[in-house]
Design a protein around this motif. Sequence first.
Motif: not given
Lengths: 102, 362
Positions: B7-8, B33-34, B87-89, B120-121
């Motif tokens: 993931l990193q 995946e986050l 990505l954080l939305s 999304s996760a």
Amino acid sequence: MNTLDIINLTINPWKLLGISEDAGDREIEMAWRNLSAAHRKNDTIRQAYQLIATKEDRAKFKLLSPHRVDDPEKILNELPPQPLYSGPGVWYKSLTALMKSK
Amino acid sequence: MSFTSQLQNELKDYIQCEDLAEKERIKKRLSAELPNPLFISNCDFIPNEHILKKEAWIVSDAFEAVTNGMFSSELFEQLKTIPEGSLLSPWAVLTQAVEAFYAGSFQAVETFSNSIPEGSAPYSFVSFFNSVIANETLPEEWQRLGSSILDNKEELKSSLEQLNDASTAGMGDILLETATMIIRDISRKHPDTAQKILIWCFDQLQEIDILPDKAAHVAHALFGEVEGSRLTALSTLSYDQDRSLVYWLLTLQAYLKDNSTDKSDVKAFLSIIRDVAETVALEFELTDEYLSLLMTHSISLIASLRHLYPDMVEAITEEEVSKPSTIIKILQKLAGEKEKYQAPSHKKPIQQNSAPVQFELF
């Protein structure tokens, strides 16, 4: 609708019509028309509309609420879920476990 | 390679990628995946001034605050600064759904959870929220979360069992005392449930032939004059329509004392009074004493209506109101004509030939 008929109903007309309890006459009528078109001859939808069609109907329905329940267990089941604060950890862990299982 | 390293690496690729289409593809994978926003906050290789890290801090701080009951409008405003394409939305939207969940606004939970991007996760939480809102048993994968963040209502369950026992044993006083304690505990947060408990108690008392007058006093003490009278009127409606009629008159009188009355509410009250009066006239033998009682309350009610809504009583003369024999007709006349549509049939039988109402309360 007659008072003695209303008290025997257990439906939530707003929920059935998919509208908020603040909805006005027009919004209620639109919701009823849309649902009636989709579900022809649906008596429950017609009944839900009749219960809250006008401001006076809505006031009457609210004066005759809440509906009675015959078992305290049902009262408990109808009680909305009570959230408890637990911090973010359990949310993150549950999601991670779910992602791993998939 | 471990999941964390993988993931990193994907995050590094995402940050460094200059090809927009490729960047979008990586974002989609990362979004699925986050496992939490803290993952980005804790990545040392992302500079602190990088927008992704700043957004991750905002979301992880907000999520922590929300789940600890420390959420503030300031954090909410910061969350709104996270753009839809970020990505954080999905995590920002989830945080708002969780905030609505803790606030008990299930309609808002539904709105927010429906806005979480599919794939999304955080989208996985949609099934959790749907089950909670529908009050359904949680799917197995959410049982652990459910048991940590949902009250299992054990205390209330035990109190309701005591209520049931008191009712089964025919102990009216204990039933009322227990109900009073439960209602006091929950009426502020769950007024609807508190009212249902009171109505259930009224039903039990009436089933064991205990007059509901004591319960009426409890209702007044717990819910105030207007609501207490209304709940008594409502509770007695299936068993003692004659008693209920008197309580509806008392409720409307109490309501009219309020400075902020609404004409639709008054009409609704009068419509109920008309329906009940009609049933009472058909089903009961009305004594002169009962009719006089109705007349006394009706005179007082009509006087209040003449003052507040004169048009509603203009067709009623003083002479008509002063005759007990016409009082039922007056009560029917007050509400005006009935609606034309056909009402569905009764589900609960109306008590036949009941004894006339007793007057110790009035």
